[in-house]
Write a protein that holds these residues in place. Structure first.
Motif, PDB file in Angstrom:
ATOM      1  N   LEU A 189      15.255 -14.877  -3.611  1.00  0.00           N
ATOM      2  CA  LEU A 189      14.674 -13.876  -2.722  1.00  0.00           C
ATOM      3  C   LEU A 189      15.807 -13.685  -1.475  1.00  0.00           C
ATOM      4  N   CYS A 190      15.836 -12.343  -1.180  1.00  0.00           N
ATOM      5  CA  CYS A 190      16.802 -12.128  -0.183  1.00  0.00           C
ATOM      6  C   CYS A 190      16.302 -12.492   1.192  1.00  0.00           C
ATOM      7  N   ARG A 191      16.953 -13.165   1.819  1.00  0.00           N
ATOM      8  CA  ARG A 191      16.666 -13.837   2.989  1.00  0.00           C
ATOM      9  C   ARG A 191      17.344 -13.308   4.190  1.00  0.00           C
ATOM     10  N   VAL A 192      16.785 -12.733   5.012  1.00  0.00           N
ATOM     11  CA  VAL A 192      17.548 -12.008   6.272  1.00  0.00           C
ATOM     12  C   VAL A 192      16.702 -12.076   7.341  1.00  0.00           C
ATOM     13  N   ARG A 193      16.836 -12.842   8.481  1.00  0.00           N
ATOM     14  CA  ARG A 193      16.096 -13.054   9.582  1.00  0.00           C
ATOM     15  C   ARG A 193      15.393 -11.929  10.230  1.00  0.00           C
ATOM     16  N   GLY A 194      13.988 -11.887  10.160  1.00  0.00           N
ATOM     17  CA  GLY A 194      13.567 -10.501  10.714  1.00  0.00           C
ATOM     18  C   GLY A 194      13.370  -9.340   9.913  1.00  0.00           C
ATOM     19  N   ARG A 195      14.023  -9.493   8.572  1.00  0.00           N
ATOM     20  CA  ARG A 195      13.803  -8.317   7.898  1.00  0.00           C
ATOM     21  C   ARG A 195      13.358  -8.732   6.364  1.00  0.00           C
ATOM     22  N   SER A 196      13.709  -9.885   5.861  1.00  0.00           N
ATOM     23  CA  SER A 196      13.360  -9.925   4.433  1.00  0.00           C
ATOM     24  C   SER A 196      13.297 -11.616   3.982  1.00  0.00           C
ATOM     25  N   PRO A 197      12.434 -12.063   3.139  1.00  0.00           N
ATOM     26  CA  PRO A 197      11.689 -11.250   2.121  1.00  0.00           C
ATOM     27  C   PRO A 197      10.773 -10.254   2.311  1.00  0.00           C
ATOM     28  N   GLN A 198      10.573  -9.357   1.635  1.00  0.00           N
ATOM     29  CA  GLN A 198       9.494  -8.739   1.674  1.00  0.00           C
ATOM     30  C   GLN A 198       8.529  -8.777   0.530  1.00  0.00           C
ATOM     31  N   ILE A 199       7.335  -9.509   0.495  1.00  0.00           N
ATOM     32  CA  ILE A 199       6.529  -9.630  -0.614  1.00  0.00           C
ATOM     33  C   ILE A 199       5.267  -9.031  -0.487  1.00  0.00           C
ATOM     34  N   MET A 200       4.744  -8.274  -1.504  1.00  0.00           N
ATOM     35  CA  MET A 200       3.564  -7.379  -1.031  1.00  0.00           C
ATOM     36  C   MET A 200       2.844  -7.087  -2.656  1.00  0.00           C
ATOM     37  N   PHE A 201       1.364  -6.712  -2.332  1.00  0.00           N
ATOM     38  CA  PHE A 201       0.787  -6.216  -3.349  1.00  0.00           C
ATOM     39  C   PHE A 201       0.817  -4.849  -2.966  1.00  0.00           C
ATOM     40  N   SER A 202       1.227  -3.776  -3.753  1.00  0.00           N
ATOM     41  CA  SER A 202       1.497  -2.388  -3.491  1.00  0.00           C
ATOM     42  C   SER A 202       0.188  -1.614  -4.540  1.00  0.00           C
ATOM     43  N   GLN A 203      -0.266  -0.885  -3.599  1.00  0.00           N
ATOM     44  CA  GLN A 203      -1.519  -0.069  -4.244  1.00  0.00           C
ATOM     45  C   GLN A 203      -1.284   1.301  -4.305  1.00  0.00           C
ATOM     46  N   LEU A 204      -1.321   2.190  -5.397  1.00  0.00           N
ATOM     47  CA  LEU A 204      -1.064   3.435  -5.412  1.00  0.00           C
ATOM     48  C   LEU A 204      -2.522   4.168  -5.928  1.00  0.00           C
ATOM     49  N   LYS A 205      -3.190   4.981  -5.037  1.00  0.00           N
ATOM     50  CA  LYS A 205      -4.241   5.463  -5.604  1.00  0.00           C
ATOM     51  C   LYS A 205      -4.428   6.613  -6.896  1.00  0.00           C
ATOM     52  N   ALA A 206      -5.489   6.959  -7.377  1.00  0.00           N
ATOM     53  CA  ALA A 206      -5.570   7.814  -8.278  1.00  0.00           C
ATOM     54  C   ALA A 206      -4.723   9.205  -7.860  1.00  0.00           C
ATOM     55  N   GLY A 207      -3.886   9.904  -8.523  1.00  0.00           N
ATOM     56  CA  GLY A 207      -3.523  11.130  -8.130  1.00  0.00           C
ATOM     57  C   GLY A 207      -2.261  11.024  -6.945  1.00  0.00           C
TER      58      GLY A 207
END
Length: 306
Positions: A189-207
């Motif tokens: 994981l990219c570790r930069v204090r105050g910035r990273s890592p970013q770990i997320m569930f990303s949801q893109l709705k229909a259309g």
């Protein structure tokens, strides 16, 4: 030049004329006819060159499906089937790193454990999805900062995220998803204090359509593990378009132009996390992190890497 079979040189001038004429709002009849002839000459020269190249490469043992992927990419650019895309980080450029759109999966053996946890992650995701308050628009208006009111996904739940780690800090959602977090324990994981890592569930709705854009720093790669993938969902990085497949992880350079589309009637959800680029040594990672942290310390954080 074309009459003397100086095809490469002729093609240079034909291409220049077509490019210049294409920028004109209208052309007089004689130039319109010239443009038609120039385009026909372009096609003729390109077809002849393609036939010669195909014959020579076939004798050399080349096969588009099995020969070196990088050579095929170069050939596609040379013959106009694709255009070159380069890194365009918005905040920090680290030189001498290769322009690779999607990285070969075999470079990341630790992804085996991530993919093996797909069912466990999906179960945790489903529990989170029951509480939509865990998700928020991925792009938000920032008070006091310029915004793009014409962009349809700003402040929209059509593109939303549930962060497990944001700006380098675990969120309360991480405790709700222990198996997801455990599956990433061996990822660099990219570790930069105050910035990273970013770990997320990303949801893109229909259309929904995430328009072409580039990321902030080219010292990291972005990884996707698809968890909920309806049909007709596509992701483009540079000139390569892929469809997500549940449980199959990939890594790409987000400083190369990319976009996402959900052409289905259901939401698509992908686990997203960022890692260090494999070309960087441990020393380079430490120095890059120190540099970026120092920049943030000097100036209030005005923009995220999201």
């Amino acid at each position: 030049l074309a009459a003397r079979d100086a095809n490469r040189e002729a093609s240079f001038y034909f291409n220049a004329f077509v490019r210049l004429a294409g920028e004109a709002p209208s052309l007089p009849p004689d130039l319109s006819e010239g443009l038609r002839r120039a385009r026909a000459a372009q096609d003729r020269i390109a077809a002849g060159m393609q036939a010669l190249i195909n014959g020579e490469l076939e004798e050399a043992g080349y096969s588009a499906g099995t020969s070196d992927r990088r050579f095929t990419h170069a050939l596609d650019i040379l013959t106009g089937r694709k255009q070159p895309y380069l890194q365009q980080p918005q905040a920090f450029y680290y030189p001498e790193l290769p322009n690779i759109q999607f990285y070969p999966r075999e470079q990341f053996p630790w992804m085996d454990a991530v993919e093996a946890a797909t069912d466990a992650m999906t179960a945790e995701l489903n529990a989170v999805l029951e509480d939509q308050s865990a998700f928020a628009p991925y792009l938000k208006t920032q008070p006091g900062m310029p915004s793009r009111p014409d962009y349809p996904l700003i402040d929209s739940m059509d593109w939303s995220s549930c962060f497990l780690s944001k700006d380098g800090q675990e969120t309360p959602n991480a405790a709700r998803c222990p198996q997801t977090m455990a599956a990433l324990k061996d990822a660099p994981l990219c570790r930069v204090r105050g910035r990273s890592p970013q770990i997320m569930f990303s949801q893109l709705k229909a259309g929904a359509h995430i328009q072409p854009h580039t990321g902030f720093v080219n010292t990291r790669l972005t990884c996707h593990l698809p968890l909920v993938v309806p049909p007709n969902c596509q992701f483009r990085v540079g000139n390569e378009v892929r469809s997500w497949a549940r449980g199959r992880c990939w890594a790409f350079d987000d400083t190369i132009e990319h976009e996402a589309k959900n052409g289905s009637d259901r939401a698509r959800v992908v686990l997203i996390f960022d890692i260090w680029r494999p070309e960087l040594s441990e020393e380079e990672r430490t120095l890059v992190a120190t540099l970026l942290e120092a920049i943030d310390a000097y100036s209030p954080q005005a923009a995220t890497w999201d």
